[in-house]
Design a protein around this motif. Structure first.
Motif, PDB file in Angstrom:
ATOM      1  N   CYS A   1       0.554  -1.928  -8.460  1.00 48.07           N
ATOM      2  CA  CYS A   1       1.921  -1.413  -8.622  1.00 48.07           C
ATOM      3  C   CYS A   1       2.530  -1.931  -9.929  1.00 48.07           C
ATOM      4  CB  CYS A   1       2.791  -1.830  -7.438  1.00 48.07           C
ATOM      5  SG  CYS A   1       2.449  -0.938  -5.904  1.00 48.07           S
ATOM      6  N   ARG A   2       2.320  -3.205 -10.207  1.00 45.74           N
ATOM      7  CA  ARG A   2       2.852  -3.796 -11.446  1.00 45.74           C
ATOM      8  C   ARG A   2       2.212  -3.140 -12.663  1.00 45.74           C
ATOM      9  NH1 ARG A   2       6.824  -7.663 -13.269  1.00 45.74           N
ATOM     10  NH2 ARG A   2       6.353  -7.843 -15.488  1.00 45.74           N
ATOM     11  N   GLN A   3       0.912  -2.923 -12.584  1.00 45.78           N
ATOM     12  CA  GLN A   3       0.193  -2.320 -13.713  1.00 45.78           C
ATOM     13  C   GLN A   3       0.741  -0.931 -14.036  1.00 45.78           C
ATOM     14  OE1 GLN A   3      -4.011  -1.891 -12.946  1.00 45.78           O
ATOM     15  NE2 GLN A   3      -4.247  -0.311 -14.521  1.00 45.78           N
ATOM     16  N   TYR A   4       0.917  -0.097 -13.006  1.00 47.39           N
ATOM     17  CA  TYR A   4       1.376   1.265 -13.254  1.00 47.39           C
ATOM     18  C   TYR A   4       2.871   1.300 -13.559  1.00 47.39           C
ATOM     19  CZ  TYR A   4      -3.180   2.927 -11.822  1.00 47.39           C
ATOM     20  OH  TYR A   4      -4.534   3.162 -11.769  1.00 47.39           O
ATOM     21  N   LEU A   5       3.613   0.342 -13.036  1.00 47.66           N
ATOM     22  CA  LEU A   5       5.026   0.246 -13.402  1.00 47.66           C
ATOM     23  C   LEU A   5       5.148   0.008 -14.907  1.00 47.66           C
ATOM     24  CD1 LEU A   5       8.063  -0.056 -12.926  1.00 47.66           C
ATOM     25  CD2 LEU A   5       7.643  -2.461 -12.328  1.00 47.66           C
TER      26      LEU A   5
ATOM     27  N   SER B   1      11.364   8.054  -9.805  1.00 46.22           N
ATOM     28  CA  SER B   1      11.096   7.665  -8.413  1.00 46.22           C
ATOM     29  C   SER B   1       9.809   6.859  -8.315  1.00 46.22           C
ATOM     30  CB  SER B   1      10.990   8.914  -7.527  1.00 46.22           C
ATOM     31  OG  SER B   1      12.217   9.599  -7.487  1.00 46.22           O
ATOM     32  N   ALA B   2       8.811   7.257  -9.083  1.00 44.89           N
ATOM     33  CA  ALA B   2       7.535   6.540  -9.071  1.00 44.89           C
ATOM     34  C   ALA B   2       7.726   5.113  -9.573  1.00 44.89           C
ATOM     35  CB  ALA B   2       6.511   7.279  -9.922  1.00 44.89           C
ATOM     36  N   MET B   3       8.502   4.951 -10.625  1.00 42.54           N
ATOM     37  CA  MET B   3       8.734   3.609 -11.171  1.00 42.54           C
ATOM     38  C   MET B   3       9.441   2.713 -10.143  1.00 42.54           C
ATOM     39  SD  MET B   3       9.820   4.582 -15.079  1.00 42.54           S
ATOM     40  CE  MET B   3      10.521   2.976 -15.389  1.00 42.54           C
ATOM     41  N   LYS B   4      10.392   3.267  -9.425  1.00 44.39           N
ATOM     42  CA  LYS B   4      11.101   2.476  -8.410  1.00 44.39           C
ATOM     43  C   LYS B   4      10.153   2.077  -7.273  1.00 44.39           C
ATOM     44  CE  LYS B   4      15.618   4.530  -9.341  1.00 44.39           C
ATOM     45  NZ  LYS B   4      16.683   5.452  -8.842  1.00 44.39           N
ATOM     46  N   ALA B   5       9.269   2.995  -6.882  1.00 50.79           N
ATOM     47  CA  ALA B   5       8.310   2.678  -5.827  1.00 50.79           C
ATOM     48  C   ALA B   5       7.355   1.586  -6.299  1.00 50.79           C
ATOM     49  CB  ALA B   5       7.526   3.930  -5.431  1.00 50.79           C
ATOM     50  N   PHE B   6       6.861   1.711  -7.523  1.00 54.55           N
ATOM     51  CA  PHE B   6       5.956   0.684  -8.054  1.00 54.55           C
ATOM     52  C   PHE B   6       6.666  -0.667  -8.166  1.00 54.55           C
ATOM     53  CE2 PHE B   6       3.473   4.245 -10.291  1.00 54.55           C
ATOM     54  CZ  PHE B   6       2.517   4.292  -9.287  1.00 54.55           C
ATOM     55  N   ALA B   7       7.927  -0.627  -8.536  1.00 56.77           N
ATOM     56  CA  ALA B   7       8.691  -1.873  -8.652  1.00 56.77           C
ATOM     57  C   ALA B   7       8.774  -2.574  -7.296  1.00 56.77           C
ATOM     58  CB  ALA B   7      10.087  -1.586  -9.193  1.00 56.77           C
ATOM     59  N   LYS B   8       9.081  -1.819  -6.259  1.00 58.21           N
ATOM     60  CA  LYS B   8       9.177  -2.413  -4.923  1.00 58.21           C
ATOM     61  C   LYS B   8       7.829  -2.912  -4.434  1.00 58.21           C
ATOM     62  CE  LYS B   8      13.146   0.444  -3.642  1.00 58.21           C
ATOM     63  NZ  LYS B   8      13.649   1.594  -2.841  1.00 58.21           N
ATOM     64  N   GLY B   9       6.771  -2.187  -4.755  1.00 60.94           N
ATOM     65  CA  GLY B   9       5.445  -2.630  -4.342  1.00 60.94           C
ATOM     66  C   GLY B   9       4.968  -3.853  -5.097  1.00 60.94           C
ATOM     67  N   SER B  10       5.416  -4.005  -6.331  1.00 64.69           N
ATOM     68  CA  SER B  10       4.926  -5.095  -7.174  1.00 64.69           C
ATOM     69  C   SER B  10       5.391  -6.472  -6.714  1.00 64.69           C
ATOM     70  CB  SER B  10       5.351  -4.872  -8.625  1.00 64.69           C
ATOM     71  OG  SER B  10       6.759  -5.041  -8.770  1.00 64.69           O
ATOM     72  N   VAL B  11       6.452  -6.538  -5.927  1.00 65.69           N
ATOM     73  CA  VAL B  11       6.976  -7.835  -5.498  1.00 65.69           C
ATOM     74  C   VAL B  11       6.445  -8.258  -4.128  1.00 65.69           C
ATOM     75  CG1 VAL B  11       9.071  -7.551  -6.856  1.00 65.69           C
ATOM     76  CG2 VAL B  11       9.041  -6.782  -4.468  1.00 65.69           C
TER      77      VAL B  11
ATOM     78  N   GLU C   1       0.840  -1.203   0.000  1.00 65.82           N
ATOM     79  CA  GLU C   1       0.000   0.000   0.000  1.00 65.82           C
ATOM     80  C   GLU C   1       0.874   1.252   0.000  1.00 65.82           C
ATOM     81  OE1 GLU C   1      -2.750   2.377   3.223  1.00 65.82           O
ATOM     82  OE2 GLU C   1      -2.890   0.190   3.212  1.00 65.82           O
ATOM     83  N   ALA C   2       1.912   1.238   0.841  1.00 72.85           N
ATOM     84  CA  ALA C   2       2.793   2.401   0.944  1.00 72.85           C
ATOM     85  C   ALA C   2       3.491   2.682  -0.375  1.00 72.85           C
ATOM     86  CB  ALA C   2       3.826   2.170   2.054  1.00 72.85           C
ATOM     87  N   TYR C   3       4.064   1.657  -0.973  1.00 72.03           N
ATOM     88  CA  TYR C   3       4.751   1.861  -2.245  1.00 72.03           C
ATOM     89  C   TYR C   3       3.787   2.329  -3.329  1.00 72.03           C
ATOM     90  CZ  TYR C   3       9.084  -0.280  -0.540  1.00 72.03           C
ATOM     91  OH  TYR C   3      10.232  -0.553   0.147  1.00 72.03           O
ATOM     92  N   TYR C   4       2.566   1.828  -3.286  1.00 67.83           N
ATOM     93  CA  TYR C   4       1.562   2.230  -4.282  1.00 67.83           C
ATOM     94  C   TYR C   4       1.278   3.732  -4.169  1.00 67.83           C
ATOM     95  CZ  TYR C   4      -2.991   2.877  -6.484  1.00 67.83           C
ATOM     96  OH  TYR C   4      -4.033   3.336  -7.255  1.00 67.83           O
ATOM     97  N   TYR C   5       0.966   4.197  -2.956  1.00 69.43           N
ATOM     98  CA  TYR C   5       0.604   5.605  -2.806  1.00 69.43           C
ATOM     99  C   TYR C   5       1.804   6.539  -2.923  1.00 69.43           C
ATOM    100  CZ  TYR C   5      -4.209   4.455  -1.716  1.00 69.43           C
ATOM    101  OH  TYR C   5      -5.513   4.019  -1.812  1.00 69.43           O
ATOM    102  N   VAL C   6       2.976   6.055  -2.514  1.00 68.68           N
ATOM    103  CA  VAL C   6       4.191   6.846  -2.743  1.00 68.68           C
ATOM    104  C   VAL C   6       4.414   7.002  -4.246  1.00 68.68           C
ATOM    105  CG1 VAL C   6       6.713   6.829  -2.587  1.00 68.68           C
ATOM    106  CG2 VAL C   6       5.336   6.320  -0.558  1.00 68.68           C
ATOM    107  N   GLY C   7       4.306   5.878  -4.962  1.00 65.99           N
ATOM    108  CA  GLY C   7       4.490   5.933  -6.411  1.00 65.99           C
ATOM    109  C   GLY C   7       3.473   6.828  -7.095  1.00 65.99           C
ATOM    110  N   MET C   8       2.221   6.706  -6.701  1.00 63.74           N
ATOM    111  CA  MET C   8       1.171   7.527  -7.304  1.00 63.74           C
ATOM    112  C   MET C   8       1.404   9.009  -7.019  1.00 63.74           C
ATOM    113  SD  MET C   8      -0.881   5.565  -9.012  1.00 63.74           S
ATOM    114  CE  MET C   8      -2.352   6.562  -9.241  1.00 63.74           C
ATOM    115  N   SER C   9       1.837   9.319  -5.791  1.00 66.73           N
ATOM    116  CA  SER C   9       2.076  10.723  -5.430  1.00 66.73           C
ATOM    117  C   SER C   9       3.278  11.281  -6.176  1.00 66.73           C
ATOM    118  CB  SER C   9       2.292  10.842  -3.916  1.00 66.73           C
ATOM    119  OG  SER C   9       1.128  10.446  -3.213  1.00 66.73           O
ATOM    120  N   GLN C  10       4.306  10.476  -6.344  1.00 67.38           N
ATOM    121  CA  GLN C  10       5.463  10.930  -7.111  1.00 67.38           C
ATOM    122  C   GLN C  10       5.098  11.120  -8.579  1.00 67.38           C
ATOM    123  OE1 GLN C  10       8.035   7.709  -5.905  1.00 67.38           O
ATOM    124  NE2 GLN C  10       9.113   8.983  -4.395  1.00 67.38           N
ATOM    125  N   TRP C  11       4.261  10.248  -9.080  1.00 69.28           N
ATOM    126  CA  TRP C  11       3.781  10.377 -10.459  1.00 69.28           C
ATOM    127  C   TRP C  11       3.025  11.702 -10.606  1.00 69.28           C
ATOM    128  CZ3 TRP C  11       0.409   6.044 -13.125  1.00 69.28           C
ATOM    129  CH2 TRP C  11       0.307   6.305 -14.496  1.00 69.28           C
TER     130      TRP C  11
END
Length: 335
Positions: free
Chosen positions: A306-310, A287-297, A270-280
């Protein structure tokens, strides 16, 4: 003041009007009106001055035999002092049972209702605590009694009443006394998607957790683990409220705090998702891509988003191709 000290203060906070007996008699003689007979007064005096081990029965007997006496209020005051003595001697169960005896005869006696409720709470008799505590609160509301009622209703799984009295109690009490209720309130309002109110209680809970005293029954390790778990949820709620109110930096900062505390996989995703979305939202694409990558695993619901938006962002920066995405994931999610 600790929760234990708060409960102790509830037992000594009642101010009972104790008019000296001679003054009562003198006043009545001046007014030329006799409100009780000499025999009635002798029975009252004998009851309230009986030996401690006999006084409870003696006062009960006086009240039973003189139900309309004007001396009952003074007999009840003496009885309440006896209940306080029971509690101070570590006999809260005895205080409850004594209170119930008098309430059968005087069901509206405010001080007895109050002490019976607090004593019942202390010994885990929560149904009796709320039964008598709500009546006492209607007569003389206080933050301390609201705390007793909130906690009792919580143990009885009545969320509406828990919320009602919890909000009242925590409005006046120090955060360190109310941290458990504040933590529950933040969850309740978050569950109802009332993010603003949930975040307000989360911030207050964080202050309370920082100042709270370790319960005697908890080891340092258990206490530290408890604090971290509560803080993780609190920061996540403040972060989510930031997202809902379009405050992207608040979202990032607070969700990052949950990650620093090693949240469980569900909250991490959840954290990586919203961090990524906010950075986007702030056009911080790398930075958003890295957050989504970490959330996707993470093995959690937000991982697939996270994988979808990555993939969406990766395509937008790699000529609509996913070539090299696996290598990017490896670099972004070191083991």
């Amino acid at each position: 003041m600790s929760v234990k000290s708060l409960l102790r203060s509830l037992f000594i906070s009642i101010l009972i009007l104790m008019i000296p007996h001679s003054l009562v008699l003198a006043q009545e003689e001046e007014e030329g009106e006799i409100l009780y007979t000499p025999g009635e007064y002798d029975a009252y005096s004998s009851a309230v001055n009986a030996a401690p081990e006999e006084r409870e029965d003696a006062i009960i007997q006086f009240v039973e035999e003189n139900p309309k006496s004007t001396l009952i209020q003074y007999a009840a005051a003496s009885y309440v002092q006896l209940m306080q003595a029971y509690e101070s001697q570590g006999e809260a169960e005895k205080a409850v049972d004594a209170g119930l005896r008098l309430l059968k005869l005087l069901p509206e006696e405010a001080n007895t209702l109050y002490l019976t409720a607090v004593a019942a709470f202390r010994v885990g008799r929560f149904e009796e605590a709320v039964q008598h505590g709500t009546k006492a609160y209607s007569v003389n509301p206080s933050a301390g009694l609201a705390f007793v009622l909130a906690t009792s209703f919580g143990r009885l799984k009545d969320e509406d009443k828990y919320t009602e009295y919890g909000e009242i109690a925590c409005e006046e009490l120090e955060a360190k006394q109310c941290y458990q209720i504040l933590a529950d309130l933040m969850r309740i309002f978050a569950g109802n998607k009332q993010w603003g109110k949930a975040a307000e209680y989360a911030q207050r809970a964080l202050k309370g957790l920082d100042a709270a005293e370790k319960p005697p029954q908890s080891s340092p390790g258990e206490w530290s683990e408890y604090l971290d778990k509560q803080r993780v949820v609190a920061y996540a709620i403040v972060g989510r409220n930031g997202w809902e109110s379009e405050n992207w930096q608040t979202t990032i900062e607070n969700y990052q705090k949950t990650l620093n505390l090693k949240a469980d996989p569900v909250i991490q995703a959840e954290a990586y998702y919203y961090v990524g979305m906010s950075q986007w939202k702030q056009k911080q694409i790398d930075s958003a891509m890295k957050a989504f990558a970490k959330g996707s695993v993470q093995k959690a619901p937000h991982a697939k988003h996270c994988r979808q938006y990555l993939e969406t962002l990766y395509r937008s920066t790699h000529n609509d191709s996913l070539a090299g995405l696996d290598e990017f994931l490896e670099r972004s999610t070191p083991q």
